[in-house]
Design a protein around this motif. Structure first.
Motif, PDB file in Angstrom:
ATOM      1  N   GLU A 293      -5.511   1.411   2.228  1.00  0.00           N
ATOM      2  CA  GLU A 293      -4.965   2.521   3.017  1.00  0.00           C
ATOM      3  C   GLU A 293      -3.960   2.039   4.081  1.00  0.00           C
ATOM      4  OE1 GLU A 293      -5.268   5.657   2.236  1.00  0.00           O
ATOM      5  OE2 GLU A 293      -6.668   5.194   0.589  1.00  0.00           O
ATOM      6  N   ASN A 353      -6.969   7.210   7.541  1.00  0.00           N
ATOM      7  CA  ASN A 353      -7.124   7.583   6.133  1.00  0.00           C
ATOM      8  C   ASN A 353      -8.259   6.796   5.474  1.00  0.00           C
ATOM      9  OD1 ASN A 353      -4.916   9.171   6.606  1.00  0.00           O
ATOM     10  ND2 ASN A 353      -3.467   7.954   5.396  1.00  0.00           N
ATOM     11  N   ARG A 357     -11.482   8.383   3.724  1.00  0.00           N
ATOM     12  CA  ARG A 357     -11.741   8.064   2.312  1.00  0.00           C
ATOM     13  C   ARG A 357     -13.139   7.462   2.154  1.00  0.00           C
ATOM     14  NH1 ARG A 357      -8.432   3.555  -1.048  1.00  0.00           N
ATOM     15  NH2 ARG A 357     -10.147   3.119  -2.499  1.00  0.00           N
TER      16      ARG A 357
END
Ligand SMILES: [Zn+2]
Length: 363
Positions: A293, A353, A357
């Protein structure tokens, strides 16, 4: 309520003593009586000293519980962890609570509480989860300081007579809990290159990440930071914040350098993890997510995940942990990038992120 009667008696006795003092000024023959009375008061004070003054705050709490039980001939019941008696005339909203999650310290500031407040207005409650409890009378107020064994969110309430404090675990408040650690700080600068300290870049990235979390204002996610300023918490406190909050994730942010410390072409993002952690939803998987990410946002080269068990905060974490080495400060291009706000924002977005995730994948 017997406590009330005692309190009124105390006020009454004080008034009487003023009267007596005034009277004996004019009637010396009364002096003998007043001396007896003063002696009685001194003895009362000595009793407090002998029995209570040498107790630790926790011992005093247990002692108070016992006394209250005997006085009222039953258990004192209230739902919260602790109950403080408000000083006469002080409303509950004038008490101030401050909390340091990193050291698990809770301070309660009580206006108009003198140094003997704690003996005359006993605090009652449960001592579980409390490592230490101290009381200190300061100029015009008193401070109760509580160090807890775990990270708690404090919930307070009050009525006319009492102030109640309750401890909630982060998981009772939030669905998901994250601990974010900015490397180094204070007198530990980390790598220093061309007048730039790693500690400042690490913190800048964390503060930008904090802005993202704050803007989302997602009440289901609790984020704790080991530092949000230029200080250097101990390694024990940093990893302790993760372990003692029951966090789902622990992410530490650092920047890299070549071993020699010389400028070179070596560049890219690495993430360290505990190779001995064999959980499927463990450090290795988290490290991989962070790596993917962050590089997706920054475009930096992927230097893979790296074994990190020899690093104290990774080894000591009881929760999935990843230490992101965002870039090499010994690479000129990467150093220039790391100094720029725009690049730092991309890194922060990448870490955000990664967190989201990881949660989506079951962490
Ligand atoms: Zn570092």
């Amino acid at each position: 309520m017997e406590e009330k009667i005692l309190k009124r008696t105390a006020v009454f006795l004080t008034l009487i003593s003023v009267l007596i003092c005034g009277t004996i000024f004019y009637f010396p023959q009364l002096r003998a009586v007043s001396e007896l009375w003063v002696a009685a008061m001194e003895e009362y004070k000595l009793k407090i000293t002998a029995e209570q003054m040498n107790m630790t705050g926790l011992e005093l709490l247990e002692y108070n519980n016992e006394q209250a039980k005997q006085q009222e001939d039953k258990d004192i019941s209230f739902d919260s962890q602790l109950r403080l008696e408000l000083p006469l005339g002080v409303p509950g909203n004038e008490l101030k609570i401050s909390q340091d999650y990193v050291t698990q310290t809770i301070d309660i500031k009580i206006p108009f509480a003198d140094s003997e407040y704690f003996y005359h207005y006993p605090m009652l409650g449960r001592s579980d989860n409390i490592d230490s409890l101290t009381y200190e009378g300061r100029e015009g107020y008193g401070v109760v300081e509580i160090v807890t064994s775990q990270v708690f969110e404090v919930e307070s309430s009050y009525d006319k007579d009492y102030f109640y404090i309750d401890f909630l675990t982060p998981k009772e408040v939030y669905d998901k809990v994250i601990v974010i650690d900015a490397g180094h700080g204070g007198n530990a600068p980390g790598t220093t290159k061309q007048g730039v300290n790693e500690k400042d870049i690490d913190l800048d990235i964390v503060l930008k990440l904090k802005e993202i979390f704050d803007a989302k204002d997602d009440r289901s996610v609790g984020v704790y930071y080991t530092r949000t300023e230029d200080v250097n918490p101990s390694f024990e406190n940093r990893v302790g914040l993760a372990n003692k909050s029951g966090a789902d994730l622990f992410i530490s942010i650092h920047n890299n350098a070549t071993q020699s410390g010389r400028m070179s072409n070596i560049n890219g993002t690495q993430v360290m993890y505990d190779e001995l952690d064999e959980d499927i939803l463990g450090s290795r998987g988290l490290a991989q997510i962070c790596l993917e990410e962050v590089t997706a946002q920054t475009g930096s080269s992927n230097k893979g995940i790296v074994e990190g068990n020899d690093i104290f905060i990774i080894r000591s974490s009881h929760v999935p942990a990843a230490l992101i080495e965002v870039g090499f400060m010994t690479n000129q291009t990467e150093l220039n990038n790391l100094k720029s706000e725009e690049y730092q924002e991309k890194v922060a977005q990448g870490i955000y992120n990664a967190v989201m995730r990881a949660f989506a994948e079951g962490y």
